[in-house]
Design an enzyme around this catalytic site. Structure first.
Site, PDB file in Angstrom:
ATOM      1  N   ASP A   1      63.006  43.721  66.032  1.00  0.00           N
ATOM      2  CA  ASP A   1      62.835  45.223  66.352  1.00  0.00           C
ATOM      3  C   ASP A   1      63.652  45.727  67.313  1.00  0.00           C
ATOM      4  O   ASP A   1      64.910  45.283  67.426  1.00  0.00           O
ATOM      5  CB  ASP A   1      61.388  45.458  66.574  1.00  0.00           C
ATOM      6  CG  ASP A   1      60.923  47.103  66.246  1.00  0.00           C
ATOM      7  OD1 ASP A   1      61.366  47.808  66.758  1.00  0.00           O
ATOM      8  OD2 ASP A   1      59.992  47.112  65.098  1.00  0.00           O
TER       9      ASP A   1
ATOM     10  N   SER B   1      55.210  51.042  59.255  1.00  0.00           N
ATOM     11  CA  SER B   1      55.359  50.242  60.727  1.00  0.00           C
ATOM     12  C   SER B   1      54.176  49.817  61.075  1.00  0.00           C
ATOM     13  O   SER B   1      54.414  48.883  61.859  1.00  0.00           O
ATOM     14  CB  SER B   1      56.195  51.382  61.611  1.00  0.00           C
ATOM     15  OG  SER B   1      57.596  51.236  61.351  1.00  0.00           O
TER      16      SER B   1
ATOM     17  N   HIS C   1      59.259  51.372  69.546  1.00  0.00           N
ATOM     18  CA  HIS C   1      58.439  50.907  68.435  1.00  0.00           C
ATOM     19  C   HIS C   1      58.188  49.386  68.135  1.00  0.00           C
ATOM     20  O   HIS C   1      57.022  49.120  68.174  1.00  0.00           O
ATOM     21  CB  HIS C   1      59.694  51.091  67.248  1.00  0.00           C
ATOM     22  CG  HIS C   1      59.383  51.009  65.718  1.00  0.00           C
ATOM     23  ND1 HIS C   1      59.800  49.826  65.057  1.00  0.00           N
ATOM     24  CD2 HIS C   1      58.553  51.611  64.785  1.00  0.00           C
ATOM     25  CE1 HIS C   1      59.158  49.790  63.961  1.00  0.00           C
ATOM     26  NE2 HIS C   1      58.567  50.935  63.776  1.00  0.00           N
TER      27      HIS C   1
END
Ligand SMILES: *[C@@H]1O[C@H](CO)[C@@H](O)[C@H](O)[C@H]1NC(C)=O
Ligand SMILES: *[C@@H]1O[C@H](CO)[C@@H](O)[C@H](O)[C@H]1NC(C)=O
Length: 840
Positions: free
Chosen positions: A211, A421, A249
């Protein structure tokens, strides 16, 4: 005597360690990925090419990376082009060290992958106060037009309090983590607390977030942080720390998996698992970088959690390049001590744009577990994509709340994590629990466990009953994850025997696709004998590779119908997809046929439901059944994927007589049509018969035929026809028809044979004239892979299989002069955008 040897050794050590700190600068340098014969010396190759040796390419055996400062045209480009030409002609005279080059690819910067979070519906919500009072209602609900604000069930609240006391959970936002224990919508959580109570909390399991970094200095993560499995591929440092404002994220996802039970924020699903980070999303990278990341520390990193992919814009159709596909197969075969790494992918957030996860080569790979999202009421979300490759769903944002997790910062929590996600990492956390309970599970065992334990929801929607009696839906896969059920099954399930596969030949259809409700059907029949020869006992995954020419890709849809009459919607129409091409060597995947015997007729139905000026033709297709082998002792590993298998389309590997092409009646409204088509049977129907009323009648007839055994679509026992209706009968008996058509068929076959001969000759000639990249070299690769035994023969089989990791063929190895020009003169960021926005 000894001294030179020692010096040599020293030099070697220095050389390899000098190549070690992995430095890539895509602004100033070009990178080349090369596959070398295992006895070739990378140092000598680098000298011969005038390139710098950067070291081994991740964990890919005999793959190496070379570099040069960026120049308009490097001498190495010409040399490598010449090398390809020579390999094609098998002319290696005077090649010296370069004879060891089996394959090369100049690296292009990749279109950026898109994070799969969605903008929360309640963006302005104040951050939660640590230690906030139990069951303070989520402020977010205000934004949602839902009058019935959820109220906590006092009994459930008491249970949760007891549980927290029992497990010493003092994390302040645990009470907001409804996905772990939902006190409002009872039952709408991952059902994990019963697992924790057994002491199964992720001990010994390791997951890594591929990520934008993870904050290893967060008090909520640092005790579980796994430095050895972590790396920053964007900054080339050991710590994948978030650096950009937007780098949150990965940390939020990491918290869902393994936030520490320690009085800071909340807890992860597997709160004693180790969690690492591989940072790849914060800068432009190449396939070589991504391939390295996907294999990084793959003996220790068990699970790779990936909440990103190609754009979910309803237009993109994008698959990972050959190096990445090789890396994934490498991890499946060699990673985790040979049990295969677990790749978890977010299904994608493009449902609102009519996107479908079978148009994404990551989510539709047989090697990835695709996880979609449902909301805290168990409802379908507006964003989570449907597809036949989706295995499971789990909770995420929607219905007024989102996932509560860790954020970047020493003691920062986040209450608005969402999109698919946020679903994928919850899956990864549950898989960590399963591996913690049963470390010997292979990648396929885990998928099988999910097939067997996932819980169907919203059963009034479109679900099919599969051959093994499970329920499958394109919206939810096999249903929602239940952590308790997964772990219980993990403890006791019999491990599967190794994977085998069966390939059909490429079936040449080459027929225009009728527009409207009718479709074009082509069938391949799998026999008992073929299954035995392929050493294949039963089906798990099914892939269909196909080529369709069409002037508007979004008008197309494809169904796969198995011998047991179960229909997978391999592709659906996409209103945003204006690409003036059909499907080019694209591989679709379905998990719906898990457990089927495989024997019998497999049909694809290609439809062009939009009646407009855009039309096309179905070129060819190929079916592959993947599943458990019969005899493990004779089962080989799948050969590594290859760059391209275009050539094999012309190789008739078996008699094509079992291919049939007829028009069929089908429903108009496929994807969203609920309840009335559990097992959509496909009836033979002549192209010529026009009006829709006939179709409807035929439809209802076929619907009532739901539970009848599959009828061969081309035969009609009542009719005087020996062939489908649109062939004239000449007013003679069936027997005479057989003769007439037989004679005709022989003539046609003869002509076709002649045609094929000339075509192949022509192609051969063209190929030797062409300067572009071909892969004759692959025979050599194959020989190497198969220990040099029977390389050529196996090579062909391998060629047919190259796209186990679904997707169209990769870019050519080297850039042509024009490509290169573009490559030089364009800002990489711009190019990224361009590549990203356009379909392939
Ligand atoms: C949820 O977990 C409990 C044990 O905590 C178990 O009894 C129950 O069967 C699980 N739910 C499902 C659907 O398996
Ligand atoms: C598509 O339509 C055009 C124009 O009507 C026609 O010439 C062409 O043959 C059609 N192609 C196919 C594959 O049906």
């Amino acid at each position: 005597m000894l001294l030179p040897k020692c010096l040599g050794l020293l030099a070697l050590v220095c050389f390899s360690s000098a190549a070690n700190p992995r430095i890539r600068n895509h602004d100033t340098h070009d990178y080349y990925a090369l596959h070398l014969r295992s006895d070739a010396s990378p140092q000598q190759v680098s000298l011969a090419l005038g390139l710098d040796y950067e070291g081994k390419l991740g964990e890919l055996p005999d793959h190496h990376t070379f570099s040069s400062p960026r120049r308009r045209r490097h001498a190495a480009d010409a040399i490598l082009e010449d090398l390809r030409r020579r390999r094609r002609k098998r002319d290696f005279t005077g090649m010296g060290a370069l004879e060891g080059v089996l394959w090369s690819q100049k690296q292009k910067t990749k279109a950026r992958m898109v994070k799969r979070n969605v903008l929360p519906p309640m963006l302005n919500r104040a951050p939660p106060v640590p230690g906030s009072k139990e069951d303070a209602k989520p402020a977010a609900v205000a934004n949602v037009p839902d009058n019935t604000e959820p109220v906590a069930n006092p009994e459930a609240v008491a249970q949760r309090t007891d549980l927290a006391r029992e497990l010493s959970i003092e994390d302040p936002i645990f009470n907001e983590q409804w996905h772990l224990f939902n006190t409002m919508q009872l039952g709408h959580d991952i059902n994990v607390t019963g697992v924790w109570k057994q002491g199964i909390t992720g001990e010994g399991a390791t997951a890594v977030m591929v990520d934008d970094g993870i904050d290893m200095y967060s008090d909520d993560l640092k005790d579980n942080y796994f430095a050895k499995g972590s790396y920053d591929f964007n900054e080339q440092t050991d710590e994948p720390k978030p650096r950009l404002k937007d780098d949150r994220h990965g940390t939020r996802c990491a918290g869902e998996i393994a936030a520490v039970k320690n009085g800071v924020c909340g807890v992860g699903v597997a709160y004693n698992a180790r969690i690492g980070g591989l940072r790849i999303l914060s800068k432009i990278i190449t396939d070589e970088d991504e391939a390295s990341a996907m294999n990084y520390a793959f003996q220790d990193n068990q699970i790779y959690s990936c909440s990103w992919g190609p754009p979910d814009d309803g237009r993109s159709m994008d698959a990972p390049g050959i190096l990445i596909r090789k890396a994934v197969v490498n991890a499946i075969q060699n990673g985790r001590q040979g049990k295969g790494n677990i790749y978890v992918f977010a299904a994608g957030n493009g449902r609102g744009s009519g996107d479908n996860c079978n148009f994404d080569g990551y989510t539709n790979s047989i090697y990835t577990i695709t996880v979609g999202g449902i909301d805290r009421k168990g409802k379908q979300t507006y964003y989570s994509e449907h597809c036949s490759a989706q295995l499971v769903v789990t909770y995420s944002s929607g219905s007024g709340d989102a996932i509560h997790t860790t954020d970047v910062g020493v003691n920062q929590c986040y209450a608005n994590h969402g999109g698919t996600s946020a679903a994928a990492p919850l899956g990864a956390g549950i898989f960590a629990l399963a591996l913690s309970a049963r470390p010997e599970l292979t990648w396929r065992d885990l998928q099988q466990i999910l097939v067997l334990t996932s819980v169907p929801i919203n059963e009034d929607e479109d679900w099919d009953t599969t051959y093994i009696g499970r329920k499958f839906s394109h919206a939810y896969g096999y249903g929602k994850l239940d952590a308790y059920a997964v772990v219980e099954k993990a403890k006791t399930i019999d491990l599967l025997k190794p994977q085998a596969w069966l390939n059909s030949p490429w079936m040449h259809v080459k027929h225009p696709i009728p527009q409207g409700v009718e479709g074009l059907l082509s069938t391949f029949e799998v026999t008992e004998d073929q299954m035995t020869k392929a050493n294949l006992e039963r089906v798990e995954h099914v892939t269909v590779s196909m080529n369709i020419e069409h002037t508007r890709r979004g008008d197309l849809s494809v169904e796969l119908r198995s011998p047991t009459n179960l229909v997978s919607h391999l592709s659906v129409t996409r209103r945003m997809d204006d690409a003036k091409q059909g499907y080019i060597d694209w591989t679709f995947m379905s998990v719906a046929h898990w457990g089927e015997p495989g024997v019998g007729k497999w049909s694809v139905v290609v439809k062009d439901t939009e009646v407009n000026e855009h039309n096309g033709s179905f070129t060819d297709w190929k079916l592959t059944l993947w599943g458990e082998c019969i005899d493990p002792s004779s089962q080989e590993l799948l050969p590594m994927p290859k760059e391209d298998d275009d050539d094999n389309h012309d190789v008739i590997t078996a008699s094509p007589s079992f291919v049939s092409v007829v028009a069929v009646a089908t429903e108009t409204d496929l994807p969203a049509n609920p309840t009335d088509h559990q097992h959509r049977p496909v009836n033979a129907k002549p192209i010529s018969s026009g009006p829709q009323t006939t179709t409807t009648a035929s439809m209802s007839a076929s619907t009532t035929a739901t539970n009848l055994p599959s009828e061969p679509p081309v035969e009609d026992k009542e009719s005087p026809h020996f062939l489908p209706h649109y062939f004239p009968t000449f007013g003679v008996s069936k027997r005479t028809q057989v003769w007439i058509y037989g004679a005709f068929a022989i003539i046609v076959l003869f002509c076709a044979g002649l045609g094929t001969y000339f075509f192949v000759q022509h192609r051969k000639r063209r190929r030797s004239e062409r300067e572009d990249y071909e892969f004759e070299v692959l025979d050599d690769e194959d020989a190497a892979l198969n220990g040099g035994v029977g390389g050529k023969k196996k090579g062909r089989r391998a060629g047919e299989l190259y796209d186990a990791f679904a997707g169209e063929s990769d870019e050519e190895g080297l850039l042509s002069e024009e490509d290169e020009h573009e490559y030089r003169d364009e800002d990489p960021a711009e190019r990224g955008k361009k590549e990203g926005s356009d379909s392939y």
